[in-house]
Scaffold this motif. Structure first.
Motif, PDB file in Angstrom:
ATOM      1  N   ARG A   1      -2.994   1.558  -3.658  1.00 32.77           N
ATOM      2  CA  ARG A   1      -3.506   1.296  -4.939  1.00 32.77           C
ATOM      3  C   ARG A   1      -2.472   0.949  -6.218  1.00 32.77           C
ATOM      4  O   ARG A   1      -1.462   1.339  -6.204  1.00 32.77           O
ATOM      5  CB  ARG A   1      -4.409   2.467  -5.455  1.00 32.77           C
ATOM      6  N   ARG A   2      -2.813   0.249  -7.119  1.00 28.81           N
ATOM      7  CA  ARG A   2      -1.917  -0.363  -8.246  1.00 28.81           C
ATOM      8  C   ARG A   2      -1.719   0.780  -8.944  1.00 28.81           C
ATOM      9  O   ARG A   2      -0.547   0.707  -9.609  1.00 28.81           O
ATOM     10  CB  ARG A   2      -2.693  -1.649  -8.881  1.00 28.81           C
ATOM     11  N   ASP A   3      -2.510   1.634  -9.228  1.00 30.75           N
ATOM     12  CA  ASP A   3      -2.293   2.794 -10.146  1.00 30.75           C
ATOM     13  C   ASP A   3      -1.432   3.896  -9.821  1.00 30.75           C
ATOM     14  O   ASP A   3      -0.888   4.570 -10.597  1.00 30.75           O
ATOM     15  CB  ASP A   3      -3.766   3.529 -10.416  1.00 30.75           C
ATOM     16  N   GLU A   4      -0.861   3.626  -8.429  1.00 31.53           N
ATOM     17  CA  GLU A   4       0.097   4.813  -7.718  1.00 31.53           C
ATOM     18  C   GLU A   4       1.359   4.616  -8.257  1.00 31.53           C
ATOM     19  O   GLU A   4       2.024   5.735  -8.710  1.00 31.53           O
ATOM     20  CB  GLU A   4       0.154   4.550  -6.281  1.00 31.53           C
ATOM     21  N   GLU A   5       1.687   3.495  -8.560  1.00 30.60           N
ATOM     22  CA  GLU A   5       3.242   3.354  -8.940  1.00 30.60           C
ATOM     23  C   GLU A   5       3.497   1.931  -9.439  1.00 30.60           C
ATOM     24  O   GLU A   5       2.741   1.038  -9.129  1.00 30.60           O
ATOM     25  CB  GLU A   5       3.973   3.576  -7.570  1.00 30.60           C
ATOM     26  N   LYS A   6       4.564   1.916 -10.272  1.00 31.43           N
ATOM     27  CA  LYS A   6       5.027   0.612 -10.958  1.00 31.43           C
ATOM     28  C   LYS A   6       4.993  -0.636 -10.045  1.00 31.43           C
ATOM     29  O   LYS A   6       4.462  -1.791 -10.261  1.00 31.43           O
ATOM     30  CB  LYS A   6       6.052   0.781 -11.840  1.00 31.43           C
ATOM     31  N   ALA A   7       5.738  -0.400  -8.811  1.00 27.07           N
ATOM     32  CA  ALA A   7       6.067  -1.540  -7.928  1.00 27.07           C
ATOM     33  C   ALA A   7       4.683  -1.908  -7.464  1.00 27.07           C
ATOM     34  O   ALA A   7       4.485  -3.139  -7.081  1.00 27.07           O
ATOM     35  CB  ALA A   7       6.926  -1.237  -6.897  1.00 27.07           C
ATOM     36  N   ARG A   8       3.807  -1.032  -6.916  1.00 29.11           N
ATOM     37  CA  ARG A   8       2.530  -1.331  -6.441  1.00 29.11           C
ATOM     38  C   ARG A   8       1.604  -2.069  -7.391  1.00 29.11           C
ATOM     39  O   ARG A   8       0.655  -2.892  -6.999  1.00 29.11           O
ATOM     40  CB  ARG A   8       1.809  -0.017  -5.751  1.00 29.11           C
TER      41      ARG A   8
ATOM     42  N   GLU B   1      -7.309   6.742  -8.761  1.00 23.89           N
ATOM     43  CA  GLU B   1      -7.350   7.970  -7.763  1.00 23.89           C
ATOM     44  C   GLU B   1      -8.724   8.611  -8.057  1.00 23.89           C
ATOM     45  O   GLU B   1      -9.446   9.385  -7.245  1.00 23.89           O
ATOM     46  CB  GLU B   1      -6.407   9.045  -8.480  1.00 23.89           C
ATOM     47  N   ALA B   2      -9.274   8.605  -9.448  1.00 24.30           N
ATOM     48  CA  ALA B   2     -10.438   9.081  -9.682  1.00 24.30           C
ATOM     49  C   ALA B   2     -11.666   8.296  -9.025  1.00 24.30           C
ATOM     50  O   ALA B   2     -12.531   8.821  -8.275  1.00 24.30           O
ATOM     51  CB  ALA B   2     -10.541   9.140 -11.208  1.00 24.30           C
ATOM     52  N   ASP B   3     -11.421   6.844  -8.766  1.00 25.77           N
ATOM     53  CA  ASP B   3     -12.361   6.326  -8.006  1.00 25.77           C
ATOM     54  C   ASP B   3     -12.387   6.607  -6.648  1.00 25.77           C
ATOM     55  O   ASP B   3     -13.470   6.908  -6.154  1.00 25.77           O
ATOM     56  CB  ASP B   3     -12.010   4.573  -7.898  1.00 25.77           C
ATOM     57  N   VAL B   4     -11.249   6.881  -5.994  1.00 22.41           N
ATOM     58  CA  VAL B   4     -11.268   7.282  -4.734  1.00 22.41           C
ATOM     59  C   VAL B   4     -12.155   8.631  -4.660  1.00 22.41           C
ATOM     60  O   VAL B   4     -12.660   8.892  -3.408  1.00 22.41           O
ATOM     61  CB  VAL B   4      -9.850   7.519  -4.165  1.00 22.41           C
ATOM     62  N   TRP B   5     -11.799   9.708  -5.539  1.00 20.49           N
ATOM     63  CA  TRP B   5     -12.619  10.737  -5.199  1.00 20.49           C
ATOM     64  C   TRP B   5     -13.946  10.730  -5.801  1.00 20.49           C
ATOM     65  O   TRP B   5     -14.751  11.582  -4.971  1.00 20.49           O
ATOM     66  CB  TRP B   5     -11.840  11.718  -6.173  1.00 20.49           C
ATOM     67  N   ALA B   6     -14.257   9.893  -6.627  1.00 18.60           N
ATOM     68  CA  ALA B   6     -15.810   9.624  -6.815  1.00 18.60           C
ATOM     69  C   ALA B   6     -16.287   9.146  -5.518  1.00 18.60           C
ATOM     70  O   ALA B   6     -17.619   9.589  -5.328  1.00 18.60           O
ATOM     71  CB  ALA B   6     -15.832   8.733  -8.014  1.00 18.60           C
TER      72      ALA B   6
ATOM     73  N   SER C   1      -3.257   6.801   8.463  1.00 19.51           N
ATOM     74  CA  SER C   1      -2.335   7.981   8.533  1.00 19.51           C
ATOM     75  C   SER C   1      -3.244   9.249   8.757  1.00 19.51           C
ATOM     76  O   SER C   1      -2.645  10.137   8.881  1.00 19.51           O
ATOM     77  CB  SER C   1      -1.455   8.021   7.326  1.00 19.51           C
ATOM     78  N   GLY C   2      -4.451   9.227   8.050  1.00 22.20           N
ATOM     79  CA  GLY C   2      -5.225  10.475   7.751  1.00 22.20           C
ATOM     80  C   GLY C   2      -5.342  10.925   6.715  1.00 22.20           C
ATOM     81  O   GLY C   2      -5.745  12.036   6.334  1.00 22.20           O
ATOM     82  N   GLY C   3      -4.325  10.271   5.705  1.00 19.84           N
ATOM     83  CA  GLY C   3      -4.685  10.549   4.336  1.00 19.84           C
ATOM     84  C   GLY C   3      -5.968  10.003   3.610  1.00 19.84           C
ATOM     85  O   GLY C   3      -6.529   9.350   4.261  1.00 19.84           O
ATOM     86  N   LYS C   4      -6.311  10.515   2.356  1.00 17.64           N
ATOM     87  CA  LYS C   4      -7.440  10.364   1.784  1.00 17.64           C
ATOM     88  C   LYS C   4      -7.650   8.980   1.636  1.00 17.64           C
ATOM     89  O   LYS C   4      -8.684   8.262   1.750  1.00 17.64           O
ATOM     90  CB  LYS C   4      -7.489  10.996   0.417  1.00 17.64           C
ATOM     91  N   ASP C   5      -6.902   8.112   1.244  1.00 20.04           N
ATOM     92  CA  ASP C   5      -6.912   6.572   0.798  1.00 20.04           C
ATOM     93  C   ASP C   5      -7.234   5.929   2.160  1.00 20.04           C
ATOM     94  O   ASP C   5      -7.983   4.926   2.272  1.00 20.04           O
ATOM     95  CB  ASP C   5      -5.681   6.103   0.196  1.00 20.04           C
ATOM     96  N   SER C   6      -6.593   6.263   3.279  1.00 15.79           N
ATOM     97  CA  SER C   6      -6.952   5.409   4.663  1.00 15.79           C
ATOM     98  C   SER C   6      -8.244   6.088   5.016  1.00 15.79           C
ATOM     99  O   SER C   6      -8.878   5.139   5.659  1.00 15.79           O
ATOM    100  CB  SER C   6      -5.488   5.884   5.436  1.00 15.79           C
TER     101      SER C   6
END
Length: 307
Positions: free
Chosen positions: A141-148, A196-201, A41-46
């Motif tokens: 990522r699993r830390d984003e939301e309960k369902a994930r 999220e912290a891992d992604v930014w690191a 999508s162009g977002g940070k995770d992708s």
């Protein structure tokens, strides 16, 4: 004394080293499918996911096509970044638009300015069936939301693209079951165990380029329901609302109609990481209106075929 005896000991792998190694392993496992595609999508995770895919198969290009489901409500900076990265990597980019699903009648929206996040599920399944993709690789990522948090790394989807939480397969010792029936496909999430912290690191360590709106910039906003709403053609200020120009950044980027920035002066990945480490709410819970309004929203959307 042999050279081996005199060699300095190797440093122990860091957490990022281990996460990178796990993600590379998952991406290589996903490559065993016949027609995989990487959701971009162009977002940070992708962006991190694409970077990892390029590493996993270097010096060759990954054997994936890139797929983006465009809501039509994306930030222009993100779309420009998406197209730029596709050109830089030489990977084929397939774009399918929610607007086309609306014209076909397979998607209905309340209004032109209503959020189209949930509508992406229909367009995604239509694209998966059109190209007969048997694996869709995403950056959730699993830390984003309960369902994930409940979802497997290799998440089986039925012939309708739906997720069945009670029918998930065990993944002991990272052994992934790739078996599929007619019309079924797999969603694969190499970043499942990242935070999220891992992604930014990792973005900081690898110097991964991102759309500028992830960093501090001036933006017109209004205060509404305890959040900062960006003022755009899709999200105009109300008659009694005061428009302010603030220094903000986006923690997550999605549909303009339901994605809010946060006040920040972080101009680089290291500064964003420091802010992230002190945040008490996940990026989706803090800035995605549709997730914040309804705790069951994500699980319902996933049951219907969402990412």
């Amino acid at each position: 004394m042999s050279s081996a005896e005199g060699a300095a000991p190797r440093p122990a792998p860091t957490r990022l080293d281990r996460l990178e190694s796990e993600a590379v392993y998952i991406l290589r496992e996903a490559a065993a499918f016949v027609r995989p595609a990487l959701l971009f999508s162009g977002g940070k995770d992708s962006a991190v996911l694409l970077h990892l895919a390029l590493k996993a198969f270097a010096p060759q290009k990954p054997g994936f096509k890139l797929l983006h489901i465009d809501t039509g409500h994306n930030f222009p900076e993100v779309i420009a970044y998406r197209d730029q990265r596709a050109r830089q990597t030489g990977l084929d980019l397939i774009v399918r638009e929610v607007e086309e699903s609306i014209r076909r009648g397979s998607v209905r929206v309340e209004s032109e300015t209503a959020s189209r996040n949930a509508a992406q599920a229909v367009t995604l399944v239509e694209a998966q069936q059109e190209f007969e993709f048997d694996a869709l690789i995403g950056g959730a990522r699993r830390d984003e939301e309960k369902a994930r948090a409940k979802e497997r790394v290799f998440s089986h989807r039925d012939a309708f693209g739906a997720w069945r939480p009670r029918a998930q397969r065990p993944e002991l010792w990272s052994l992934f079951n790739r078996r599929l029936g007619a019309g079924e496909h797999m969603r694969v999430f190499p970043l499942s165990n990242w935070t999220e912290a891992d992604v930014w690191a990792y973005i900081a360590r690898e110097r991964i380029e991102l759309p500028r709106l992830y960093y501090a910039h001036e933006r017109a906003v209004v205060r509404r329901a305890g959040l900062l709403f960006p003022v755009t053609a899709l999200t105009p200020a109300g008659e009694n609302e005061t428009i302010e120009s603030l220094t903000v950044r986006f923690r997550t980027v999605g549909d303009i109609t339901c994605t809010c920035p946060v006040e920040s002066t972080a101009e680089g990945a290291e500064e964003v990481l420091r802010e992230t480490l002190t945040a008490s709410v996940s990026e989706r819970g803090a800035t995605r209106i549709d997730d914040r309004a309804n705790a069951a929203a994500m699980e319902r959307r996933k049951l219907e075929g969402y990412f």
